[in-house]
Design a protein around this motif. Structure first.
Motif, PDB file in Angstrom:
ATOM      1  N   ASN A   1      30.730  36.247  30.373  1.00 55.79           N
ATOM      2  CA  ASN A   1      31.847  35.440  30.881  1.00 55.79           C
ATOM      3  C   ASN A   1      33.046  35.436  29.954  1.00 55.79           C
TER       4      ASN A   1
ATOM      5  N   LYS B   1      31.993  38.553  40.381  1.00 58.25           N
ATOM      6  CA  LYS B   1      31.064  37.964  41.337  1.00 58.25           C
ATOM      7  C   LYS B   1      29.878  38.852  41.724  1.00 58.25           C
TER       8      LYS B   1
ATOM      9  N   SER C   1      34.883  38.479  30.772  1.00 55.61           N
ATOM     10  CA  SER C   1      35.051  38.816  32.194  1.00 55.61           C
ATOM     11  C   SER C   1      34.521  40.198  32.480  1.00 55.61           C
TER      12      SER C   1
ATOM     13  N   SER D   1      40.220  32.386  33.791  1.00 57.75           N
ATOM     14  CA  SER D   1      39.410  31.826  34.882  1.00 57.75           C
ATOM     15  C   SER D   1      38.947  32.859  35.899  1.00 57.75           C
TER      16      SER D   1
ATOM     17  N   ASP E   1      25.302  30.182  39.276  1.00 60.13           N
ATOM     18  CA  ASP E   1      24.951  31.282  38.381  1.00 60.13           C
ATOM     19  C   ASP E   1      23.564  31.862  38.619  1.00 60.13           C
TER      20      ASP E   1
ATOM     21  N   TYR F   1      36.707  35.382  37.839  1.00 59.14           N
ATOM     22  CA  TYR F   1      35.260  35.279  38.067  1.00 59.14           C
ATOM     23  C   TYR F   1      34.754  36.590  38.650  1.00 59.14           C
TER      24      TYR F   1
ATOM     25  N   ARG G   1      27.210  30.377  43.043  1.00 59.43           N
ATOM     26  CA  ARG G   1      28.067  29.421  42.353  1.00 59.43           C
ATOM     27  C   ARG G   1      27.356  28.749  41.180  1.00 59.43           C
TER      28      ARG G   1
ATOM     29  N   SER H   1      38.802  32.509  41.032  1.00 58.26           N
ATOM     30  CA  SER H   1      38.073  31.262  40.861  1.00 58.26           C
ATOM     31  C   SER H   1      36.635  31.490  41.264  1.00 58.26           C
ATOM     32  N   ARG H   2      35.728  30.734  40.650  1.00 52.65           N
ATOM     33  CA  ARG H   2      34.327  30.846  41.047  1.00 52.65           C
ATOM     34  C   ARG H   2      34.097  30.359  42.463  1.00 52.65           C
TER      35      ARG H   2
END
Length: 118
Positions: A73, A34, A76, A30, A55, A32, A53, A100-101
């Motif tokens: 994704n 960024k 990662s 999970s 994308d 993220y 958020r 987390s996103r």
């Protein structure tokens, strides 16, 4: 724990291109990835490009049309394709992410140096 490792920096002539990579390793379920930031000598760290958020992406005005952020994704991993580089793009480039996103985005890589010079 998660580690972010940037790679792909180097010395390039004005007008040239580089592709930066940021790979997350460790407990990355999970995780993220960024955004990309950069910091030039004597200046504050600034946002270069980021995923929102939903994308969608945002870019600093100074790099719009020249840089492209992308992400794998499943692995990662995040990339920054930099074209038509200018001397003012010279900086240490950092990737940023979080567990987390939704944040917080408090993980940073060690940075990779990009130098644009003839």
């Amino acid at each position: 724990q998660v580690q972010l490792v940037e790679s792909g920096g180097g010395l390039v002539q004005p007008g040239g291109s580089l592709r930066l990579s940021c790979a997350a390793s460790g407990s990355i379920l999970s995780f993220y990835v960024k955004a990309w930031y950069r910091q030039a000598p004597g200046k504050q760290r600034e946002l270069v490009a980021r995923f929102n958020r939903d994308d969608s992406t945002n870019y600093a005005d100074s790099v719009k049309g020249r840089f492209t952020i992308s992400r794998d994704n499943a692995k990662s991993t995040m990339f920054l394709q930099m074209n038509r580089l200018k001397a003012e793009d010279t900086a240490v480039y950092y990737c940023n992410g979080g567990r987390s996103r939704f944040g917080p985005f408090d993980y940073w890589g060690q940075g990779t140096q990009v130098t644009v010079s003839s």
